[in-house]
Design a protein around this motif. Sequence first.
Motif, PDB file in Angstrom:
ATOM      1  N   GLY A 128       0.819  -1.200   0.000  1.00  0.00           N
ATOM      2  CA  GLY A 128       0.000   0.000   0.000  1.00  0.00           C
ATOM      3  C   GLY A 128       0.853   1.250   0.000  1.00  0.00           C
ATOM      4  O   GLY A 128       2.062   1.219  -0.235  1.00  0.00           O
ATOM      5  N   SER A 129       0.205   2.364   0.291  1.00  0.00           N
ATOM      6  CA  SER A 129       0.917   3.643   0.231  1.00  0.00           C
ATOM      7  C   SER A 129       1.339   4.130   1.614  1.00  0.00           C
ATOM      8  O   SER A 129       1.770   5.265   1.754  1.00  0.00           O
ATOM      9  N   GLY A 130       1.219   3.304   2.623  1.00  0.00           N
ATOM     10  CA  GLY A 130       1.550   3.714   3.981  1.00  0.00           C
ATOM     11  C   GLY A 130       3.027   3.572   4.306  1.00  0.00           C
ATOM     12  O   GLY A 130       3.887   3.432   3.436  1.00  0.00           O
ATOM     13  N   ARG A 131       3.310   3.585   5.563  1.00  0.00           N
ATOM     14  CA  ARG A 131       4.677   3.536   6.080  1.00  0.00           C
ATOM     15  C   ARG A 131       5.390   2.246   5.679  1.00  0.00           C
ATOM     16  O   ARG A 131       6.567   2.266   5.343  1.00  0.00           O
ATOM     17  N   LEU A 132       4.682   1.122   5.714  1.00  0.00           N
ATOM     18  CA  LEU A 132       5.304  -0.146   5.334  1.00  0.00           C
ATOM     19  C   LEU A 132       5.805  -0.091   3.897  1.00  0.00           C
ATOM     20  O   LEU A 132       6.914  -0.534   3.600  1.00  0.00           O
ATOM     21  N   GLY A 133       5.015   0.472   3.006  1.00  0.00           N
ATOM     22  CA  GLY A 133       5.433   0.604   1.613  1.00  0.00           C
ATOM     23  C   GLY A 133       6.691   1.439   1.482  1.00  0.00           C
ATOM     24  O   GLY A 133       7.602   1.104   0.723  1.00  0.00           O
ATOM     25  N   GLU A 134       6.748   2.545   2.224  1.00  0.00           N
ATOM     26  CA  GLU A 134       7.936   3.402   2.191  1.00  0.00           C
ATOM     27  C   GLU A 134       9.162   2.653   2.711  1.00  0.00           C
ATOM     28  O   GLU A 134      10.252   2.754   2.130  1.00  0.00           O
ATOM     29  N   CYS A 135       8.980   1.913   3.792  1.00  0.00           N
ATOM     30  CA  CYS A 135      10.112   1.181   4.385  1.00  0.00           C
ATOM     31  C   CYS A 135      10.574   0.046   3.473  1.00  0.00           C
ATOM     32  O   CYS A 135      11.771  -0.187   3.327  1.00  0.00           O
ATOM     33  N   LEU A 136       9.624  -0.663   2.850  1.00  0.00           N
ATOM     34  CA  LEU A 136      10.002  -1.719   1.907  1.00  0.00           C
ATOM     35  C   LEU A 136      10.719  -1.128   0.698  1.00  0.00           C
ATOM     36  O   LEU A 136      11.677  -1.708   0.190  1.00  0.00           O
ATOM     37  N   ASP A 137      10.263   0.027   0.252  1.00  0.00           N
ATOM     38  CA  ASP A 137      10.880   0.680  -0.897  1.00  0.00           C
ATOM     39  C   ASP A 137      12.324   1.091  -0.596  1.00  0.00           C
ATOM     40  O   ASP A 137      13.168   1.118  -1.491  1.00  0.00           O
ATOM     41  N   ALA A 138      12.612   1.381   0.678  1.00  0.00           N
ATOM     42  CA  ALA A 138      13.960   1.804   1.070  1.00  0.00           C
ATOM     43  C   ALA A 138      14.950   0.637   1.095  1.00  0.00           C
ATOM     44  O   ALA A 138      16.161   0.848   1.081  1.00  0.00           O
ATOM     45  N   LEU A 139      14.446  -0.596   1.131  1.00  0.00           N
ATOM     46  CA  LEU A 139      15.326  -1.769   1.159  1.00  0.00           C
ATOM     47  C   LEU A 139      15.952  -2.003  -0.213  1.00  0.00           C
ATOM     48  O   LEU A 139      15.367  -1.647  -1.239  1.00  0.00           O
ATOM     49  N   ASP A 140      17.108  -2.665  -0.212  1.00  0.00           N
ATOM     50  CA  ASP A 140      17.678  -3.061  -1.505  1.00  0.00           C
ATOM     51  C   ASP A 140      16.804  -4.177  -2.089  1.00  0.00           C
ATOM     52  O   ASP A 140      16.097  -4.882  -1.364  1.00  0.00           O
ATOM     53  N   ASP A 141      16.826  -4.317  -3.404  1.00  0.00           N
ATOM     54  CA  ASP A 141      15.940  -5.260  -4.099  1.00  0.00           C
ATOM     55  C   ASP A 141      16.089  -6.695  -3.606  1.00  0.00           C
ATOM     56  O   ASP A 141      15.104  -7.407  -3.447  1.00  0.00           O
ATOM     57  N   LEU A 142      17.322  -7.132  -3.341  1.00  0.00           N
ATOM     58  CA  LEU A 142      17.550  -8.522  -2.939  1.00  0.00           C
ATOM     59  C   LEU A 142      16.940  -8.808  -1.572  1.00  0.00           C
ATOM     60  O   LEU A 142      16.297  -9.843  -1.367  1.00  0.00           O
TER      61      LEU A 142
END
Length: 187
Positions: A128-142
């Motif tokens: 989703g567009s919440g905090r979890l999405g932002e935090c997952l997006d900050a992780l490296d792809d692997l």
Amino acid sequence: MTDHASTRSRRLDQALAACVAGDPGGIDIILDLEGPQLLGVARRILQRHDLAEEALQDAMVLVWRKAAQQNRDQGTARGWIYAVLRNRCLTILRDGARLSSLPPEDLTRLQEARQDLVPDDGWRLLAGSGRLGECLDALDDLSRRAILLAHVAGYSHGEISERQGVPLGTAKSWIRRGLASLRECLS
């Protein structure tokens, strides 16, 4: 929270307290309040009624034995009970002996559906567009992919390492580092 939901939540808290105290009536209360829904969740995960019933029974034994481990500060009694059931269902799915009782075409379909659970960019829809999405997006792809394979698709660390073509220790490191980054980001 509505009065009905509040009453239900309070009764589930009391049921877990009864389990801790050794009163088997606690499990009866849980099954009275949530039994059909729990069975439905297990059925959706396992795709077989017989395994769903077994998973629910196993989960209730685990709830009985581990009720004292439920921490109210980390979530509701209902959430904890459903997490116990979900984990039991995933364990059953990983158990090759049980899967081998499926016809080969059903087993192939199940494995293919499991692979499609985590498309490369579909994780954004899951988070989703919440905090979890932002935090997952900050992780490296692997790391992100390894975490999603483990916690959304239910793959074991060994299966992830094989799928990603890396040593087991590398896959475990990706998951461990990624989860630590997520915890830090979300706190």
